[in-house]
Scaffold this motif. Structure first.
Motif, PDB file in Angstrom:
ATOM      1  N   ILE A   1       0.876  -1.192   0.000  1.00  0.00           N
ATOM      2  CA  ILE A   1       0.000   0.000   0.000  1.00  0.00           C
ATOM      3  C   ILE A   1       0.905   1.232   0.000  1.00  0.00           C
ATOM      4  CG2 ILE A   1      -1.865   1.188   1.251  1.00  0.00           C
ATOM      5  CD1 ILE A   1      -2.330  -1.593   2.678  1.00  0.00           C
ATOM      6  N   SER A   2       0.627   2.171  -0.873  1.00  0.00           N
ATOM      7  CA  SER A   2       1.514   3.337  -0.953  1.00  0.00           C
ATOM      8  C   SER A   2       1.364   4.206   0.296  1.00  0.00           C
ATOM      9  CB  SER A   2       1.207   4.152  -2.206  1.00  0.00           C
ATOM     10  OG  SER A   2       0.055   4.924  -1.976  1.00  0.00           O
ATOM     11  N   THR A   3       2.432   4.945   0.622  1.00  0.00           N
ATOM     12  CA  THR A   3       2.403   5.774   1.839  1.00  0.00           C
ATOM     13  C   THR A   3       1.303   6.833   1.753  1.00  0.00           C
ATOM     14  OG1 THR A   3       4.277   6.865   0.822  1.00  0.00           O
ATOM     15  CG2 THR A   3       4.745   5.566   2.778  1.00  0.00           C
TER      16      THR A   3
ATOM     17  N   PRO B   1      -2.818   6.351   5.325  1.00  0.00           N
ATOM     18  CA  PRO B   1      -3.662   6.963   6.366  1.00  0.00           C
ATOM     19  C   PRO B   1      -5.164   6.816   6.123  1.00  0.00           C
ATOM     20  CG  PRO B   1      -2.084   8.560   5.438  1.00  0.00           C
ATOM     21  CD  PRO B   1      -2.053   7.360   4.576  1.00  0.00           C
ATOM     22  N   PHE B   2      -5.566   6.422   4.915  1.00  0.00           N
ATOM     23  CA  PHE B   2      -7.004   6.440   4.591  1.00  0.00           C
ATOM     24  C   PHE B   2      -7.648   5.061   4.432  1.00  0.00           C
ATOM     25  CE2 PHE B   2      -4.891  10.133   2.622  1.00  0.00           C
ATOM     26  CZ  PHE B   2      -5.441  11.119   3.422  1.00  0.00           C
ATOM     27  N   ILE B   3      -6.831   3.998   4.444  1.00  0.00           N
ATOM     28  CA  ILE B   3      -7.411   2.694   4.070  1.00  0.00           C
ATOM     29  C   ILE B   3      -8.508   2.199   5.016  1.00  0.00           C
ATOM     30  CG2 ILE B   3      -5.517   1.824   2.616  1.00  0.00           C
ATOM     31  CD1 ILE B   3      -4.653   0.218   5.127  1.00  0.00           C
ATOM     32  N   PHE B   4      -8.546   2.748   6.267  1.00  0.00           N
ATOM     33  CA  PHE B   4      -9.608   2.316   7.195  1.00  0.00           C
ATOM     34  C   PHE B   4     -10.859   3.198   7.077  1.00  0.00           C
ATOM     35  CE2 PHE B   4      -5.717   0.647   9.089  1.00  0.00           C
ATOM     36  CZ  PHE B   4      -6.072  -0.676   9.267  1.00  0.00           C
TER      37      PHE B   4
ATOM     38  N   TYR C   1     -13.056   3.975   1.037  1.00  0.00           N
ATOM     39  CA  TYR C   1     -11.761   4.348   0.462  1.00  0.00           C
ATOM     40  C   TYR C   1     -11.143   3.160  -0.263  1.00  0.00           C
ATOM     41  CZ  TYR C   1      -7.273   6.455  -0.317  1.00  0.00           C
ATOM     42  OH  TYR C   1      -6.163   6.958  -0.949  1.00  0.00           O
ATOM     43  N   ARG C   2     -10.775   3.369  -1.517  1.00  0.00           N
ATOM     44  CA  ARG C   2     -10.091   2.331  -2.284  1.00  0.00           C
ATOM     45  C   ARG C   2      -8.845   2.957  -2.900  1.00  0.00           C
ATOM     46  NH1 ARG C   2     -12.402  -1.434  -6.072  1.00  0.00           N
ATOM     47  NH2 ARG C   2     -11.165  -2.840  -4.809  1.00  0.00           N
TER      48      ARG C   2
ATOM     49  N   ILE D   1      -5.474  -1.890  15.506  1.00  0.00           N
ATOM     50  CA  ILE D   1      -5.056  -2.512  14.248  1.00  0.00           C
ATOM     51  C   ILE D   1      -4.095  -1.551  13.567  1.00  0.00           C
ATOM     52  CG2 ILE D   1      -7.112  -1.687  12.966  1.00  0.00           C
ATOM     53  CD1 ILE D   1      -6.883  -4.363  11.342  1.00  0.00           C
ATOM     54  N   SER D   2      -2.997  -2.106  13.087  1.00  0.00           N
ATOM     55  CA  SER D   2      -2.038  -1.239  12.388  1.00  0.00           C
ATOM     56  C   SER D   2      -1.553  -1.974  11.148  1.00  0.00           C
ATOM     57  CB  SER D   2      -0.866  -0.907  13.301  1.00  0.00           C
ATOM     58  OG  SER D   2      -0.280  -2.102  13.745  1.00  0.00           O
ATOM     59  N   VAL D   3      -0.929  -1.238  10.266  1.00  0.00           N
ATOM     60  CA  VAL D   3      -0.447  -1.870   9.037  1.00  0.00           C
ATOM     61  C   VAL D   3       0.938  -1.346   8.717  1.00  0.00           C
ATOM     62  CG1 VAL D   3      -1.789  -0.207   7.670  1.00  0.00           C
ATOM     63  CG2 VAL D   3      -0.938  -2.245   6.575  1.00  0.00           C
TER      64      VAL D   3
END
Ligand code: ADP
Length: 338
Positions: free
Chosen positions: A272-274, A278-281, A285-286, A317-319
């Motif tokens: 996932i790009s930087t 911050p928005f994937i959750f 958002y896709r 949860i973190s990624v």
């Protein structure tokens, strides 16, 4: 607009309460002070009249008139001071009330904005498959040469759109599901069992892509809602498979660290790009899918459902993700004591 009038009304309400209290105090202070002044004047007159050589019933005209004038003047001063004091309170309370109203209403305004955005996004996503269904049906109805084969192809395509609608409405329902109900069902759940149950739901998809799993599972238990936790791992495993290339590997690890239970799901997919991290959750958002070279049709709701489940369990949860190095999702929950 609605919120502006709500700010105004709440400010007015706060000011009204402060002014009622202030006016009440002022009236009481005025009455007490003026009674006190009256009493001291009567006492002064009584003392003077009782001086030796004076007739008690004989008034002392000049003195009594002067003191009465002084009394009226003092009462007038007191009134003006109290009016100024109340004006000052009015100005200060208006400023303070405006900021208090803003502080009270701001979270509600933000929640309402988020709700409106969500409704707009959901309606937009629902409209796309519905519009496709409508167009296909209309075009085919106008076709005079519509035969059985064409009709079957139409119905097949309609079914696909209906499946998309079902997936979307299912995800929306999960997001809307009452958190309190799930919390009532909290019980001791083995993370190993939950991960295995989730794995069974996605293994066909993994087999199709010839993806191999490397598992390091420990039997750690948490207090939670079993169905929600299985759902959480389905989302994470499904994503890991979806965004991984064929014949790649996915590692699942469950371990205990102090009072925490950790579940790590690491894939070797497109990452996932930087900019997107911050928005994937966020709901709907896709990330740009062209970078991933895998065609997936989702609605960007999976990770927001996962986040909701994590919040329900007071977890985190973190990624970790590096471009084209894959992604690692880390779930942290409090483990249940035996
Ligand atoms: P979607 O239905 O699009 O998968 P999600 O909410 O599950 O929705 O994920 C949001 C976005 O986060 C996805 O569109 C994708 O870009 C990114 N993403 C999630 N998981 C992964 C993963 N394991 N690898 C790469 N990208 C991912």
């Amino acid at each position: 607009m609605t919120f502006k009038s709500a700010y105004f009304k709440l400010t007015l309400f706060y000011v009204l309460i402060v002014m009622i209290i202030s006016a009440g105090f002022s009236v009481s202070i005025y009455q007490l002070a003026s009674n006190e002044l009256n009493r001291s004047l009567s006492q002064q007159i009584l003392i003077l009249r009782n001086l030796p050589g004076r007739d008690q019933n004989q008034p002392i005209p000049d003195f009594e008139e002067l003191r009465l004038e002084q009394l009226i003047e003092s009462n007038g001063h007191l009134k003006i001071t109290l009016v100024y004091f109340n004006l000052l309170i009015l100005i200060l309370s208006t400023i303070a009330s405006y900021f208090s109203a803003k502080k009270t209403l701001e979270p509600i305004e933000k929640a309402m904005e988020a709700q409106n955005r969500f409704t707009a996004d959901a309606s937009h996503e629902l409209r796309t498959p519905l519009a496709a269904l409508r167009t296909e049906i209309e075009v085919n109805l106008r076709d005079k040469k519509l035969n059985l084969n064409k009709s079957k192809a139409l119905l097949k395509s309609n079914l696909e759109e209906i499946e998309k609608l079902e997936t979307l409405s299912g995800a929306l329902l999960k997001l809307a599901r009452s958190q309190d109900d799930a919390q009532k069902n909290f019980q001791k759940v083995s993370l190993e069992d939950a991960v295995c149950e989730a794995y069974e739901k996605v293994d066909k998809l993994a087999a199709k892509k010839k993806i191999k799993f490397e598992n390091k599972l420990k039997d750690v238990s948490v207090l939670g809602d079993r169905a929600s936790l299985v759902e959480l791992f389905i989302i994470l495993l499904d994503n890991a498979i979806k965004y991984s290339p064929e014949k790649s590997k996915i590692a699942i690890e469950i371990k205990k660290e102090k009072n925490l239970a950790l579940v790590k799901i690491k894939d070797r997919g497109c990452g996932i790009s930087t900019d997107d991290l911050p928005f994937i959750f966020d709901r709907f958002y896709r990330a740009d899918s062209s970078r991933c070279k895998v065609k997936t049709d989702g609605y960007g709701l999976g990770l927001s459902i996962a986040k909701q489940i994590i919040d329900l369990h007071d977890g985190k949860i973190s990624v970790r993700s590096e471009d084209s190095e894959g992604s690692e999702f880390i779930v942290k929950l409090f483990h249940a004591k035996l």
